[in-house]
Enzyme design. Sequence first.
Site, short mmCIF file in Angstrom:
data_model
loop_
_atom_site.label_atom_id
_atom_site.label_comp_id
_atom_site.label_asym_id
_atom_site.label_seq_id
_atom_site.Cartn_x
_atom_site.Cartn_y
_atom_site.Cartn_z
N GLN A 180 -4.62 -5.40 6.82
CA GLN A 180 -5.59 -6.09 6.89
C GLN A 180 -5.82 -7.21 7.09
O GLN A 180 -6.72 -7.91 6.78
CB GLN A 180 -5.27 -6.06 4.86
CG GLN A 180 -5.42 -5.43 4.32
CD GLN A 180 -7.40 -4.51 3.83
OE1 GLN A 180 -7.70 -4.89 4.24
NE2 GLN A 180 -6.69 -3.40 3.63
N HIS B 249 0.63 -1.01 -0.06
CA HIS B 249 0.24 0.56 0.26
C HIS B 249 1.08 1.10 -0.12
O HIS B 249 2.52 1.29 0.94
CB HIS B 249 -0.95 0.20 1.15
CG HIS B 249 -1.91 1.32 1.92
ND1 HIS B 249 -1.92 2.31 1.32
CD2 HIS B 249 -3.05 1.14 1.26
CE1 HIS B 249 -2.65 3.11 1.71
NE2 HIS B 249 -3.78 1.94 1.36
N LYS C 79 -10.22 -0.30 11.10
CA LYS C 79 -10.59 -1.66 9.90
C LYS C 79 -10.77 -3.14 10.75
O LYS C 79 -10.68 -3.56 10.02
CB LYS C 79 -9.32 -1.80 9.28
CG LYS C 79 -8.83 -0.98 8.41
CD LYS C 79 -8.10 -0.89 7.50
CE LYS C 79 -6.96 -0.31 6.45
NZ LYS C 79 -7.65 0.82 5.32
N CYS D 83 -4.60 2.37 -3.91
CA CYS D 83 -3.42 3.08 -3.38
C CYS D 83 -2.31 1.76 -3.74
O CYS D 83 -1.25 1.70 -2.55
CB CYS D 83 -3.15 3.29 -1.20
SG CYS D 83 -4.45 4.59 -0.83
N ASP E 70 3.11 -4.24 8.25
CA ASP E 70 2.35 -3.86 7.66
C ASP E 70 0.66 -4.89 8.10
O ASP E 70 0.15 -5.37 6.94
CB ASP E 70 2.09 -3.25 6.70
CG ASP E 70 0.68 -2.64 6.52
OD1 ASP E 70 -0.32 -2.60 6.78
OD2 ASP E 70 0.32 -1.65 5.50
#
Length: 420
Positions: free
Chosen positions: A217, A137, A240, A378, A214
């Site tokens: 998600q 991203h 999220k 993104c 990261d």
Amino acid sequence: MNPPAETANLAKRDESVDWTALRNEFPILRETVNGHPLVYLDNAASSQKPQQVIDTVRRYYEHDNANVHRGIHELSNRATEAYEGARQRVADYLNAGSPEEIIFTRGTTEGLNLVANTWALDNLRKGDTILLTEMEHHSNLVPWQILANRIGAKLDFIEVTDDDGQLDLQWLDEQLARARLLSLTHISNTMGTVNPVAEICTHARAAGVVTVVDAAQSAGHTTVDVQAIGCDFLAFSGHKTCGPTGIGVLYGRRELLEAMPPYQGGGEMILKVEYRDSTFNVAPQKFEAGTPNVAGAVGLHAALDYLDAIGREAIFEHDQRLAKRACERLAEIDGIRLFGPSEDRSGVVSFVLPDAHALDLATMADQKGVALRAGHHCNQPLLAKLGVAATARASFYFYNTEAEVDRFIEVLHDVRKLLV
Ligand code: 7TS
């Protein structure tokens, strides 16, 4: 790959959850959009919030609100207790060694920028290599570009395979041997690929490379255990994971945090201040200048309780079941291009139709109450590599249903008839 016995267990867990009852706990899912019941399939961008989280934030403001770590009065003590309680809850959620390893941020983006501007700025030199992947991203790419330009470091990328959107790890050890830092996503927000982060971090550790994961998600969808992964840093966003916007988490391994310079200067992050010099607080306060987002942390605490009460394995199983159904139904459309792995993927499904632009598709789906995302997500360099300017994306969460997958497919067919 899960062994068969484990798969069977997961399936059992999935069936044992009353998904409809959970769905009813999300007030926003009762909205109608353009005269149709809302079908919210943009969960990779942001999740919705259960009543429990909304009520917890409201209760905090109605009963406990004050600044933290400062006042010697009851409300300040309550706010401090709630804020530090949330830190402990996050530490448990990630299986961190201690709450001192948990820094509250605004979100994943700020967590990644924090690492780039503290550990990396302090430790990397001209000519050093920062290893990323081709599926990052922008928030795990642009901060490294800015840093690399500033100090004269180089960027290298683990490639993505063209056919099924997996990382090509055949050169991993060679790439690690040239790198000082590796930053990579756990789950791709465009292709739904689940990267083997624990395996990759094991190789990185052996090569003496510092690792950043990261987890934007993954943190709300599957088990994320920082000790099992063996990473040095890991970032995720509250919004999220059924939590409020404006709150996020950066996990950092204690030895690294202690040796790192501060991120921003201000209140809370100091021990003693003189006109010309200051002594800084210890981690994590050293990285939390100014009044923090206390209500956000309190809401995140409630969100993590909520997710763990369902069970993250069951959530992931449910996501996967819906994504599989969507992929199977989409694959029936002539000429459709589906992105990402065909097996062992997350609940993020991106596609391009031969005869309809993704943006038109999403705009017209919205007219029927179906919230999709269309664009580059993104992930501009990744989409350029894949040879497309935009994809349409449906991303699922545990409150989505099979009936919603079917409605999404039905709307897609209706919209195509109008567009072609
Ligand atoms: N990393 C990944 C893998 C993401 O998917 C996102 C947001 C971020 C970082 C940034 O998170 P933030 O909370 O700091 O903004 N992804 C998306 C998306 O896919 N659509 O909208 C936001």
